[in-house]
Design an enzyme around this catalytic site. Structure first.
Site, mmCIF file in Angstrom:
data_model
loop_
_atom_site.group_PDB
_atom_site.id
_atom_site.type_symbol
_atom_site.label_atom_id
_atom_site.label_comp_id
_atom_site.label_asym_id
_atom_site.label_seq_id
_atom_site.Cartn_x
_atom_site.Cartn_y
_atom_site.Cartn_z
ATOM 1 C CB THR A 208 -3.896 -12.993 -4.572
ATOM 2 O OG1 THR A 208 -2.607 -13.249 -3.830
ATOM 3 C CG2 THR A 208 -4.085 -11.464 -4.457
ATOM 4 C CB CYS A 209 -3.565 -13.398 0.753
ATOM 5 S SG CYS A 209 -3.584 -15.353 0.738
ATOM 6 C CB THR A 210 -6.180 -8.519 0.415
ATOM 7 O OG1 THR A 210 -5.637 -7.399 0.104
ATOM 8 C CG2 THR A 210 -7.473 -8.759 0.768
#
Length: 242
Positions: A208-210
């Site tokens: 996922t995005c971070t």
């Protein structure tokens, strides 16, 4: 004739007349600029509410609808794998987000509907039933359901369970990578050597995005299959989910 008092001799001076046309131009400009800032702030606030709250509401509704469709089909008994609406449900107790429907693909249409998707590009994901490979998944961290919002809560040793029509797949997390390039395809390779493994196995990868509220990098969690359990008539959950 008596002399007038000092009060009698005082003459009231009227205030100067206001400039024609209302307020001074500078004051009017400052007032207008302030109003524009307030309007812009309200618009930005509404956009944030839409992005981080209302898209979650819409995505959760759609995900529930799709999930119910999948479970209704499962109720008909054993059958072929259906990749159209979803292949199963992901359960990650550490994320405290309930079950997450998983479907084919990681495109915007798929992920914005509040589900997770398995990769078909740039690396083709394996499926849990495959004898070897990496079941690599992606989901949003913020907005559109935010199914992987708490991915940073997942630690080494935690359970990740994938539920299909007839089998529970129980994985154990063995490594995490809090930040890596969004172009790092090695993280979802069939043998994700970056995680520390060197030979083919049955792996699962969550991506996922971070950082939160950005899409600059990717957060990675790797797990390895430890066992499978057949689904019984009552769909009794594995011990890790009780």
């Amino acid at each position: 004739m008596a002399a007038g008092t000092e009060q009698d001799e005082r003459v009231d001076v009227p205030p100067p007349p206001a400039p024609r046309g209302g307020r001074h131009p500078v004051a009017a400009a400052v007032s207008l600029f302030g109003e524009l800032l307030i309007t812009a702030g309200l618009v930005l606030g509404l956009f944030v509410v839409y992005s981080l709250w209302w898209t979650n509401v819409l995505a959760d509704r759609e995900a529930d609808k799709q999930g119910n469709t999948v479970r209704d089909r499962w109720a008909g008994g054993p059958g072929a794998l259906d990749t159209r609406d979803g292949i199963g449900f992901l359960h990650v107790p550490a994320m405290k987000n309930g079950e997450v429907l998983v479907g084919k693909g990681t495109g915007t249409t798929r992920l914005n509907s509040g589900v997770a998707g398995y990769y078909t590009d740039p690396v083709k994901s394996a499926l849990p039933s495959d004898p070897t490979g990496n079941f690599a998944l992606a989901a949003h961290r913020d907005g559109h359901g935010a199914k992987f919002h708490n991915i940073d809560k997942v630690k080494k040793g935690d359970a990740v369970v994938f539920e299909t029509r007839d089998t529970w797949y129980v994985y154990k997390v063995y490594a995490t990578l809090p930040q890596t390039s969004k172009f790092n395809v090695d993280a979802i390779a069939a043998v994700p050597e970056e995680s520390g493994v060197k030979k083919p196995g049955r792996y699962i990868t969550l991506t996922t995005c971070t950082p939160v509220y950005t899409s600059n990098y990717r957060y990675i969690v790797w797990g390895e299959l430890v066992r499978t359990e057949k689904v019984d008539r009552d769909r009794t959950k594995p011990a890790e989910l009780r």
